[in-house]
Design a protein around this motif. Structure first.
Motif, PDB file in Angstrom:
ATOM      1  N   SER A   1      -3.129  -2.121  15.609  1.00 19.48           N
ATOM      2  CA  SER A   1      -3.910  -2.164  14.362  1.00 19.48           C
ATOM      3  C   SER A   1      -4.759  -3.419  14.229  1.00 19.48           C
ATOM      4  O   SER A   1      -5.940  -3.348  13.888  1.00 19.48           O
ATOM      5  CB  SER A   1      -2.970  -2.056  13.165  1.00 19.48           C
ATOM      6  OG  SER A   1      -2.137  -0.936  13.313  1.00 19.48           O
TER       7      SER A   1
ATOM      8  N   MET B   1       0.844  -1.200   0.000  1.00 14.49           N
ATOM      9  CA  MET B   1       0.000   0.000   0.000  1.00 14.49           C
ATOM     10  C   MET B   1       0.885   1.257   0.000  1.00 14.49           C
ATOM     11  O   MET B   1       1.869   1.314   0.719  1.00 14.49           O
ATOM     12  CB  MET B   1      -0.884  -0.022   1.248  1.00 14.49           C
ATOM     13  CG  MET B   1      -1.946   1.044   1.224  1.00 14.49           C
ATOM     14  SD  MET B   1      -2.946   0.963   2.717  1.00 14.49           S
ATOM     15  CE  MET B   1      -3.790  -0.591   2.465  1.00 14.49           C
ATOM     16  N   THR B   2       0.492   2.206  -0.776  1.00 14.72           N
ATOM     17  CA  THR B   2       1.269   3.447  -0.789  1.00 14.72           C
ATOM     18  C   THR B   2       0.780   4.367   0.325  1.00 14.72           C
ATOM     19  O   THR B   2       0.134   3.922   1.260  1.00 14.72           O
ATOM     20  CB  THR B   2       1.128   4.162  -2.152  1.00 14.72           C
ATOM     21  OG1 THR B   2      -0.255   4.277  -2.413  1.00 14.72           O
ATOM     22  CG2 THR B   2       1.814   3.382  -3.248  1.00 14.72           C
ATOM     23  N   GLU B   3       1.048   5.634   0.192  1.00 12.26           N
ATOM     24  CA  GLU B   3       0.629   6.583   1.228  1.00 12.26           C
ATOM     25  C   GLU B   3      -0.853   6.433   1.544  1.00 12.26           C
ATOM     26  O   GLU B   3      -1.652   6.103   0.674  1.00 12.26           O
ATOM     27  CB  GLU B   3       0.883   8.019   0.741  1.00 12.26           C
ATOM     28  CG  GLU B   3       2.301   8.501   0.992  1.00 12.26           C
ATOM     29  CD  GLU B   3       2.693   8.443   2.458  1.00 12.26           C
ATOM     30  OE1 GLU B   3       2.000   9.061   3.271  1.00 12.26           O
ATOM     31  OE2 GLU B   3       3.687   7.767   2.787  1.00 12.26           O
TER      32      GLU B   3
ATOM     33  N   ALA C   1      -4.246   3.719  17.002  1.00 17.55           N
ATOM     34  CA  ALA C   1      -3.307   4.803  17.298  1.00 17.55           C
ATOM     35  C   ALA C   1      -3.462   5.938  16.288  1.00 17.55           C
ATOM     36  O   ALA C   1      -3.287   7.111  16.625  1.00 17.55           O
ATOM     37  CB  ALA C   1      -1.877   4.277  17.301  1.00 17.55           C
ATOM     38  N   ALA C   2      -3.820   5.587  15.031  1.00 14.28           N
ATOM     39  CA  ALA C   2      -4.005   6.623  14.019  1.00 14.28           C
ATOM     40  C   ALA C   2      -5.165   7.542  14.389  1.00 14.28           C
ATOM     41  O   ALA C   2      -5.173   8.725  14.057  1.00 14.28           O
ATOM     42  CB  ALA C   2      -4.250   5.984  12.661  1.00 14.28           C
TER      43      ALA C   2
ATOM     44  N   PHE D   1      -9.923  -1.043  10.910  1.00 15.09           N
ATOM     45  CA  PHE D   1      -8.657  -1.200  10.190  1.00 15.09           C
ATOM     46  C   PHE D   1      -8.701  -2.454   9.312  1.00 15.09           C
ATOM     47  O   PHE D   1      -8.348  -2.411   8.132  1.00 15.09           O
ATOM     48  CB  PHE D   1      -7.523  -1.288  11.216  1.00 15.09           C
ATOM     49  CG  PHE D   1      -6.176  -1.578  10.641  1.00 15.09           C
ATOM     50  CD1 PHE D   1      -5.422  -0.563  10.067  1.00 15.09           C
ATOM     51  CD2 PHE D   1      -5.638  -2.866  10.681  1.00 15.09           C
ATOM     52  CE1 PHE D   1      -4.160  -0.822   9.547  1.00 15.09           C
ATOM     53  CE2 PHE D   1      -4.381  -3.128  10.164  1.00 15.09           C
ATOM     54  CZ  PHE D   1      -3.643  -2.108   9.590  1.00 15.09           C
TER      55      PHE D   1
ATOM     56  N   GLY E   1       2.272   0.506  16.141  1.00 11.00           N
ATOM     57  CA  GLY E   1       1.230   0.050  15.224  1.00 11.00           C
ATOM     58  C   GLY E   1       0.648  -1.318  15.555  1.00 11.00           C
ATOM     59  O   GLY E   1      -0.174  -1.840  14.815  1.00 11.00           O
TER      60      GLY E   1
ATOM     61  N   SER F   1      -6.288   2.635  12.050  1.00  7.23           N
ATOM     62  CA  SER F   1      -5.734   1.915  13.198  1.00  7.23           C
ATOM     63  C   SER F   1      -6.033   2.731  14.455  1.00  7.23           C
ATOM     64  O   SER F   1      -6.180   3.961  14.396  1.00  7.23           O
ATOM     65  CB  SER F   1      -4.235   1.693  13.031  1.00  7.23           C
ATOM     66  OG  SER F   1      -3.509   2.755  13.588  1.00  7.23           O
TER      67      SER F   1
ATOM     68  N   VAL G   1      -7.207  12.247   4.759  1.00  2.31           N
ATOM     69  CA  VAL G   1      -7.942  11.989   5.990  1.00  2.31           C
ATOM     70  C   VAL G   1      -9.440  12.003   5.744  1.00  2.31           C
ATOM     71  O   VAL G   1     -10.182  11.166   6.210  1.00  2.31           O
ATOM     72  CB  VAL G   1      -7.549  13.019   7.061  1.00  2.31           C
ATOM     73  CG1 VAL G   1      -8.523  12.969   8.219  1.00  2.31           C
ATOM     74  CG2 VAL G   1      -6.131  12.747   7.544  1.00  2.31           C
TER      75      VAL G   1
ATOM     76  N   PRO H   1      -4.118   2.541   7.021  1.00  3.28           N
ATOM     77  CA  PRO H   1      -3.499   2.970   8.284  1.00  3.28           C
ATOM     78  C   PRO H   1      -4.281   4.019   9.057  1.00  3.28           C
ATOM     79  O   PRO H   1      -4.174   4.092  10.272  1.00  3.28           O
ATOM     80  CB  PRO H   1      -2.138   3.518   7.844  1.00  3.28           C
ATOM     81  CG  PRO H   1      -2.220   3.706   6.385  1.00  3.28           C
ATOM     82  CD  PRO H   1      -3.231   2.728   5.875  1.00  3.28           C
ATOM     83  N   LYS H   2      -5.114   4.812   8.392  1.00  8.84           N
ATOM     84  CA  LYS H   2      -5.774   5.877   9.154  1.00  8.84           C
ATOM     85  C   LYS H   2      -6.873   5.335  10.062  1.00  8.84           C
ATOM     86  O   LYS H   2      -7.388   6.053  10.903  1.00  8.84           O
ATOM     87  CB  LYS H   2      -6.301   6.960   8.221  1.00  8.84           C
ATOM     88  CG  LYS H   2      -7.630   6.671   7.584  1.00  8.84           C
ATOM     89  CD  LYS H   2      -8.090   7.852   6.747  1.00  8.84           C
ATOM     90  CE  LYS H   2      -9.108   7.405   5.728  1.00  8.84           C
ATOM     91  NZ  LYS H   2     -10.432   7.871   5.908  1.00  8.84           N
TER      92      LYS H   2
ATOM     93  N   ARG I   1      -6.644  -2.795   5.884  1.00  7.55           N
ATOM     94  CA  ARG I   1      -5.473  -2.297   6.617  1.00  7.55           C
ATOM     95  C   ARG I   1      -5.117  -0.863   6.224  1.00  7.55           C
ATOM     96  O   ARG I   1      -3.937  -0.506   6.161  1.00  7.55           O
ATOM     97  CB  ARG I   1      -4.279  -3.240   6.446  1.00  7.55           C
ATOM     98  CG  ARG I   1      -4.610  -4.704   6.772  1.00  7.55           C
ATOM     99  CD  ARG I   1      -3.407  -5.629   6.695  1.00  7.55           C
ATOM    100  NE  ARG I   1      -2.494  -5.449   7.807  1.00  7.55           N
ATOM    101  CZ  ARG I   1      -2.614  -6.037   8.991  1.00  7.55           C
ATOM    102  NH1 ARG I   1      -3.618  -6.850   9.237  1.00  7.55           N
ATOM    103  NH2 ARG I   1      -1.736  -5.825   9.936  1.00  7.55           N
TER     104      ARG I   1
END
Lengths: 444, 219
Positions: free
Chosen positions: A59, A1-3, A77-78, A65, A56, A75, A7, A72-73, A70
């Protein structure tokens, strides 16, 4: 996965949040945030935010998530990163746009299910951090419209569904009359002083699911229970104010509920099959009122039903014969450890039980909990999309033969119903009360 | 060179230990008094039995569901933390210095073992770096400070390994080794490295909540 994706995926369409944001200024945001942080939080929040090493590992604890492949935003903690980290780092100097996103994250992307606390090596309580964010949003007046409406109803009527006092009593008498067709002389005793059991339900029961009160009455009657229901406010054990962050109202509601029972000098409160109400009475509301544990014995319907079977107070005609699976609701499993009792009831009532995996403490949330379903239609699609992992879990149970999902919680019913419908799972949902009522042998 | 050596092993070492111990004590004290004032419930619900139950599970390799879901991370984390503690305390060269300075000594690790354990720490730091960069959910959370902390932890072990093998420029490396160790000590109370002291409390509190109120497992 890229960036990770931006948000904000889509513009939100919630008038509660939109209008709330319009009324904010940076000064007000800063003042309210620091007021909450200074007067209502302390070492716990500080430690949770400071101790997180950004590993992380939380997650895998989050169904959002997992359901979003998956991303990341989503998770746990995110979600802290999108809320309290920034707020604390900037000492409350955040923009209205930031609050807008933080409100969406805290109210609709976290079910406060506490599963991640079992995946974080440090046991950091991210649900607590999200609750602090909700508290800030409540004080800023940025709350999703639909859940705020239920909070308003709580404020006005002390119940969640704008039910008037006479409508409540009327509903009970209506259900009593209905049930008398089946069981002669059945009563739903109102305000009976000194009863052994004070039975309380959530507002949506008389509003949408009155048959549950009927069924409970039949079961109580069959068990020969000395029970009562209150005729006055305090009958509703539910609590959306706990989820909007309106803790003052949460305290008033819980006080009314405990006092309704205490005034009737009952031995214990038995609550219907609801999870969040149990959290409110057993975990958050009682503590907010200063009770380490509830001031009166409070048990969930699961504990009550289990007791009926253990003490052989009720008999069944025959076991429920369609294959069932069991959903473990967060608030009564991670909140009260009722998973083994649930299984006792399943084994006492059903022929064929198929576990879904993961189960017990590790079960996935229905994505409705924590007030998320109460945020209503503007967030429904996002909620059901976030139920993908739950859908896969249900499909797996179905593949093993399960036809019926037992979910002893109202919110779970709402959430699972939407998931079952959206993903075309074709399973039937039931409460324990439904099953027990169906197979109950009525006394002569 | 000699005077720099005396400085880093003398006054600077004292300073590092004082800041480490004093800073940690201060952080503990300030968190404790804040908790007393604002989080009375933490003390009410803290329960030794359930705290230890939870800590025990989380200190046992593969003792939790999440450790089983992430086996590589589990193996590396345990190996890393064990070596991170044992090597500085029991490596021969360090114990000798305690002996020379204070005339106290204790068990030492065989040279080869200490060497291997140092490599474990360095490799683990590499693994953590890899995770930070490659796993989207970790990268999303990562800040520049996280890389810095990783570097602060790795540096004493990289330089120590260098010095032990007396590779080129090892006198300079010795000073860098001592300095990096001191930086790490000083960093502990003021960075997320403080988790080494907070772990028993955060885990213990969650364990207490789960054990005595929620009556459920938290692992």
């Amino acid at each position: 996965m890229t960036e990770s994706k931006a948000v904000k995926d889509t513009a939100i369409d919630d008038q509660g949040i939109i209008k709330g944001i319009e009324q904010l200024s940076p000064e007000k945001i800063e003042r309210v945030i620091n007021q909450v942080l200074k007067s209502e939080t302390g070492a716990r929040l500080k430690t949770y935010v400071d101790t997180c090493v950004h590993c992380g590992l939380c997650s895998d604890g989050c169904h959002y998530f997992l359901a979003h492949d998956r991303d990341p935003k989503y998770s746990p903690a995110a979600k802290v990163k999108q809320t309290l980290w920034e707020i604390i780092r900037k000492k409350g100097k955040v923009t209205p746009e930031f609050i807008e996103n933080a409100a969406v994250v805290a109210y609709t992307q976290c079910n406060l299910c506490k599963r991640c606390a079992m995946y974080c090596p440090f046991g950091l309580d991210i649900a607590y951090v999200m609750s602090v964010m909700r508290r800030i949003c409540h004080k800023l007046g940025v709350v999703p419209l639909y859940i705020q409406d239920t909070a308003h109803s709580h404020s006005v009527t002390k119940n969640q569904m704008w039910i008037k006092d006479d409508e409540w009593v009327d509903t009970l008498m209506w259900q009593e009359e209905e049930a008398q067709d089946e069981v002669e002389n059945l009563r739903i005793p109102l305000d009976k002083e000194g009863a052994d059991v004070f039975y309380s339900v959530i507002g949506p029961e008389p509003k949408f699911r009155a048959q549950l009160i009927y069924q409970a009455a039949v079961i109580m009657n069959a068990a020969g229970e000395n029970w009562t229901m209150p005729s006055m406010p305090g009958w509703d054990n539910s609590d959306m104010c706990m989820y909007t962050g309106d803790y003052e109202m949460m305290e008033r509601l819980k006080k009314a509920h405990f006092e309704a029972a205490a005034n009737l000098k009952v031995k214990k409160i038995v609550m219907g099959e609801c999870g969040h109400a149990f959290r409110s009475v057993y975990d958050m509301g009682n503590r907010a009122l200063g009770w380490k544990m509830p001031p009166l014995e409070v048990i969930h319907a699961i504990e009550y039903y289990n007791d009926l079977f253990v003490k052989e107070k009720i008999k069944i005609k025959k076991k429920f014969d369609r294959p069932v699976t069991l959903h473990d609701p967060c608030n009564i499993v991670r909140g009260r450890g009722l998973h083994e009792m649930s299984r006792n009831i399943v084994n006492a009532t059903c022929k064929n039980f198929i576990e879904m995996t993961p189960n017990r403490e590790h079960n996935y949330c229905c994505v409705a909990g924590g007030g998320v379903i109460n945020c209503g239609p503007p967030f429904k699609n996002a909620r059901v999309d976030s139920g993908k992992i739950k859908a896969e879990q249900l499909f797996a149970a179905k593949a093993k033969g399960a036809e019926v999902v037992i979910a002893p919680c109202h919110n779970c019913h709402g959430g699972l119903e939407d998931i079952i419908h959206h993903y075309g799972i074709d399973m039937e949902l039931k409460f324990f009360g439904d099953i027990i009522y169906e197979i109950l042998e009525l006394p002569e | 060179m000699h005077s720099i050596y005396s400085f880093v092993t003398g006054p600077l070492a004292w300073l590092a230990f004082i800041v480490f111990i004093g800073g940690s004590a201060f952080r503990f004290y300030s968190l404790y008094s804040l908790a007393r004032k604002k989080d009375a419930l933490v003390f009410e619900y803290m329960n030794l039995k359930f705290a230890l139950r939870s800590i025990g599970h989380w200190l046992t390799p593969f003792g939790t569901r999440n450790m089983n879901l992430n086996p590589a991370m589990t193996v590396v984390t345990f190996a890393f933390h064990i070596c991170l503690f044992l090597v500085p305390l029991f490596v021969f060269a360090h114990v000798i210095m305690w002996k020379e300075s204070f005339n106290i000594s204790w068990f030492t690790l065989p040279g080869v073992l200490a060497d291997l354990m140092t490599l474990v720490v360095i490799f683990s730091c590499g693994f953590f770096l890899y995770r930070r960069i490659m796993l989207p959910e970790v990268r999303y959370l990562t800040t520049a400070v996280d890389y810095l902390i990783l570097f602060i932890v790795a540096a004493p072990f990289i330089t120590g390994f260098w010095v032990y093998h007396q590779w080129a420029g090892f006198p300079t490396m010795t000073i860098l080794h001592i300095l990096s160790g001191e930086i790490m000590l000083v960093a502990i109370p003021f960075t997320k490295l403080f988790h080494m002291f907070l772990f028993p409390f955060t885990r213990g509190y969650m364990g207490s909540e789960f054990g005595s109120v929620r009556m459920a497992k938290d692992w």
